[in-house]
Design a protein around this motif. Structure first.
Motif, short mmCIF file in Angstrom:
data_model
loop_
_atom_site.label_atom_id
_atom_site.label_comp_id
_atom_site.label_asym_id
_atom_site.label_seq_id
_atom_site.Cartn_x
_atom_site.Cartn_y
_atom_site.Cartn_z
N ALA A 188 27.68 22.95 40.90
CA ALA A 188 28.34 23.40 42.12
C ALA A 188 27.34 24.06 43.07
CB ALA A 188 29.45 24.38 41.77
N ARG A 189 27.70 24.11 44.33
CA ARG A 189 26.95 24.86 45.34
C ARG A 189 27.86 26.00 45.82
NH1 ARG A 189 22.49 21.87 48.49
NH2 ARG A 189 21.94 20.17 47.09
N LEU A 190 27.49 27.22 45.51
CA LEU A 190 28.35 28.35 45.77
C LEU A 190 27.81 29.30 46.83
CD1 LEU A 190 29.50 29.20 42.13
CD2 LEU A 190 30.60 27.72 43.81
N GLU A 231 20.05 27.69 43.00
CA GLU A 231 20.88 27.78 44.20
C GLU A 231 20.04 28.10 45.43
OE1 GLU A 231 23.85 26.84 45.11
OE2 GLU A 231 25.19 28.53 44.78
N TYR A 257 29.32 26.97 37.66
CA TYR A 257 28.42 25.95 38.21
C TYR A 257 28.58 24.58 37.57
CZ TYR A 257 25.94 29.14 41.26
OH TYR A 257 25.62 30.00 42.28
N PRO A 264 30.45 21.21 36.07
CA PRO A 264 31.69 20.50 36.41
C PRO A 264 32.83 21.00 35.53
CG PRO A 264 29.86 18.96 36.20
CD PRO A 264 29.35 20.28 35.72
N ARG A 265 34.02 21.12 36.10
CA ARG A 265 35.15 21.65 35.36
C ARG A 265 35.66 20.62 34.34
NH1 ARG A 265 38.26 26.24 36.15
NH2 ARG A 265 36.28 26.92 37.06
#
Length: 709
Positions: free
Chosen positions: A57-59, A252, A308, A310-311
């Motif tokens: 992910a990009r948070l 990140e 971060y 994948p779910r």
């Protein structure tokens, strides 16, 4: 020290029989599972079968602009690029295989010859286990040709090296005198990688490329030489959680700065995030009896992995478990007044950092409504405690243990001396090589004000933000959380704390005067002023056990309270009724710090002894025994009787006889008076020669020309 078996028997006698039986059954079950897992890991690769499906992910919403006070970043990152690290008092040291180490107080373990790391990875044969060798070599082949491998298994101070092929649960934490397991753990936490990424975000394209390559190579180096569940750097789940948090934050920042990585690295990196998460989830460091900062670090690392990756069903369970558990732990490990239950200002800093970043992630993923108001209030008061306990110089008074532990070292304050000046000041640097006029960057490890900034990034407390705006932590927390929490706490409650009344204070004064001069031990400290009220600001933290008097030119803190950790006292010192006094920026009475833990047990006890502190002392005795364990201290039942404008009065029963301390402010002086209720007990006068050399951070010790050791 009392032998370990005797200590275990001592602890078992304190527990109900049913608890002892339950512990025994749990240990037997764990031993059986360990045996089975150990055999399986010896015969099959411990790397995960495949990388997660889908990108990380990009948070981070944005990269913050450069803030003032970060001029240290370029020269310090130059050191990291050259594989030179300053690890817990090592001094800036080139870390490599076969290096010669200076030793720790004369203890030196010899190393082998320097390593020639062939591109084929053949040098890994005999280092990593046979079942992991093929995959380790494949990963190593991805490393740039110019990269020199880092020895992640080495205590770069003493030279002791842990074996790569030892299964993680078989690692011996204190294998020999002088060997400090915290040193390889600290390096492998990789605090330096987010700092490099931050510099990349503030640099031009060429420098960004170099920094990104070095980040990539160091991560691949670690993964290739540290297969999951083998070696010293998987022995403690806390360090695994902190490491992956730093890796993900660095990753990140590099991506937010516009950097992209090759598919080979991405696959290995994402898989390692999964491996880190699985390891932490399977090795949580807490149970129903006790959970402390290690468990909190485990939860934070698991949260970062779950946020971060994948779910999936697996990572979804991690998030559900850790996000709920971290809220429980913030309530359990922080008092209502916002202080850590560890009875240590250093561990308050560490635990508060972890709480802030964990809640920032929860806000980012679930929104502000997922954070209870009680949690928000504790966050606010965590920051207020850092503000209120800090001396005029901005430094922490070092109550209890100070192991220099951090979650993310984004907010750091460095100053520089010449190497010659640094060597003259610090004992641990005496053997360093280098030109005496070379620049030497020193980290001020006692400055905890970045915690205030981080809280201000998460909670819309403008009074805190304006005070500490220069720390990058505030801006990064804002970017990660993507939202702000509304403040809920009544502000500055600690400033309203008063204990007892004037009659209580006057009674203590009268008892002291009635004893006569022969029964009292008196210290007088000049404040250099005739003001009747040199300390117009008072802040009390009874649950922690710290009472602070503050003025324009002076600061005085009195320690009086519980030993923490539910009475275990693992990070407390024999400092009850001790004072820290700063006048015009000069320390008149100070806590000397902690220096080291397990590598030198006698030093550990010296620094936590009552004789290391400005506290009531009796010859040959300690308020709580230091003999059972280096991480255990019984509670001496300290009590504050009066805290207010007149000063402080309190006592403890640790010696088996009640001893008192009275702190008064009289005509430009701080007057400290000690006495014992038993007339047959003689208290000792202050003896600065008995105080160990000042330690401003773990592994550091100031040079002492008096020769006191």
């Amino acid at each position: 020290m009392i032998p370990r078996p005797a200590y275990i028997l001592h602890r078992l006698r304190e527990l109900p029989l049913r608890v002892v039986c339950a512990k025994a059954l749990k240990r037997l079950g764990a031993a059986s599972r360990d045996s089975e897992q150990r055999r399986a890991d010896a015969n099959a690769t411990t790397y995960a079968a495949k990388a997660p499906e889908g990108p990380l992910a990009r948070l981070l919403v944005s990269v913050p602009s450069r803030v003032s006070g970060t001029e240290w970043l370029e020269p310090v990152c130059e050191e990291y690029m050259a594989h030179r690290f300053d690890v817990l008092g090592s001094g800036w040291t080139h870390v490599r295989h076969g290096m010669r180490c200076r030793g720790l107080e004369g203890v030196v373990f010899q190393q082998g010859a320097p390593l020639v790391a062939a591109r084929s990875g053949s040098w890994l044969t005999g280092r990593v286990t046979a079942a992991n060798l093929e995959e380790s070599r494949r990963i190593w082949a991805l490393v740039s040709e110019v990269h020199e491998p880092i020895d992640w298994y080495l205590d770069i101070k003493s030279g002791y090296r842990w074996d790569e092929g030892t299964w993680y649960r078989d690692i011996v934490a204190a294998p020999d005198r002088g060997a400090d397991i915290k040193v390889p753990w600290e390096l492998a936490r990789c605090h330096h990688l987010p700092q490099m990424a931050l510099l990349a975000a503030w640099s031009d394209a060429g420098e960004r490329d170099d920094l990104a390559r070095e980040f990539r190579d160091q991560v691949l180096d670690f993964i290739a030489t540290n297969p999951p569940r083998f070696g010293v750097n998987w022995a403690c789940a806390m360090d695994v959680g902190i490491r992956i948090t730093n890796w993900l934050m660095a990753y990140e920042l590099f991506r937010a700065a516009g950097m992209e990585f090759d598919d080979g690295f991405e696959d290995v990196f994402e898989r390692s995030v999964l491996e880190h998460g699985r390891h932490v989830r399977g090795n949580l460091e807490g149970d129903d009896e006790f959970r402390g900062n290690h468990y909190l670090a485990d939860l934070v690392g698991l949260l970062f992995c779950a946020a971060y990756l994948p779910r999936t069903g697996e990572t979804g369970e991690w998030w559900a478990f850790a996000s709920a558990a971290v809220l429980v732990e913030i309530e359990a490990q922080f008092h209502d007044e916002g202080t850590s239950f560890e009875a240590s200002t250093g561990y308050h800093r560490l635990a508060a950092e972890m709480a802030v970043w964990a809640i920032a992630l929860i806000v980012r993923i679930e929104g502000t409504e997922a954070v209870p108001s009680a949690t928000v209030a504790r966050l606010e008061r965590m920051a207020e405690f850092v503000r209120d306990s800090a001396m005029a110089c901005g430094c922490d008074p070092q109550i209890g243990d100070a192991d220099s532990g951090r979650l993310l070292k984004m907010g750091v304050r460095y100053r520089w001396d010449t190497l010659g000046e640094a060597k003259a000041r610090y004992e641990n640097l005496r053997g360093m090589d280098g030109e005496p006029d070379s620049r030497y960057w020193l980290e001020e490890q006692r400055d905890h004000r970045h915690v205030i900034a981080a809280v201000a990034g998460l909670v819309a407390r403008h009074d805190l933000a304006e005070r500490e705006d220069r720390w990058v932590d505030r801006h990064l927390v804002v970017s990660l959380a993507g939202g702000r929490l509304d403040p809920v706490a009544e502000r500055d409650v600690a400033g309203q704390v008063r204990i007892g009344d004037r009659a209580d204070f006057d009674r203590a004064v009268q008892v002291c005067e009635d004893l006569g001069a022969g029964r009292r031990v008196v210290q007088r400290f000049s404040l250099g002023t005739e003001h009747a009220s040199p300390f117009p600001s008072l802040c009390g933290y009874p649950a922690f056990g710290l009472y602070v008097f503050r003025g324009d030119r002076a600061y005085c803190a009195v320690r009086c309270g519980a030993v923490g950790q539910g009475g275990r006292g693992g990070h407390a010192h024999n400092d009850q009724l001790g004072i820290v006094l700063e006048v015009d920026g000069r320390l008149e009475a100070s806590d000397p710090g902690s220096y080291v833990y397990t590598p030198l047990p006698e030093r550990r006890n010296r620094y936590r002894s009552v004789h290391a502190h400005n506290a009531p002392r009796i010859a040959g005795r300690e308020p709580a025994s230091l003999d059972f364990d280096v991480f255990r201290l019984d509670d001496p039942a300290a009590r504050c009787v009066y805290f207010g404008d007149q000063g402080f009065a309190g006592y403890h029963d640790g010696y088996g006889v009640r001893v008192w301390r009275l702190v008064e402010f009289d005509e430009g002086q701080v007057v400290v008076t000690d006495w014992a209720e038993d007339s047959g007990v003689e208290l000792l006068p202050p003896d600065t020669q008995a105080t160990p050399s000042f330690s401003p951070g773990y592994g550091w010790r100031e040079s002492d020309e008096r020769g006191a050791q």
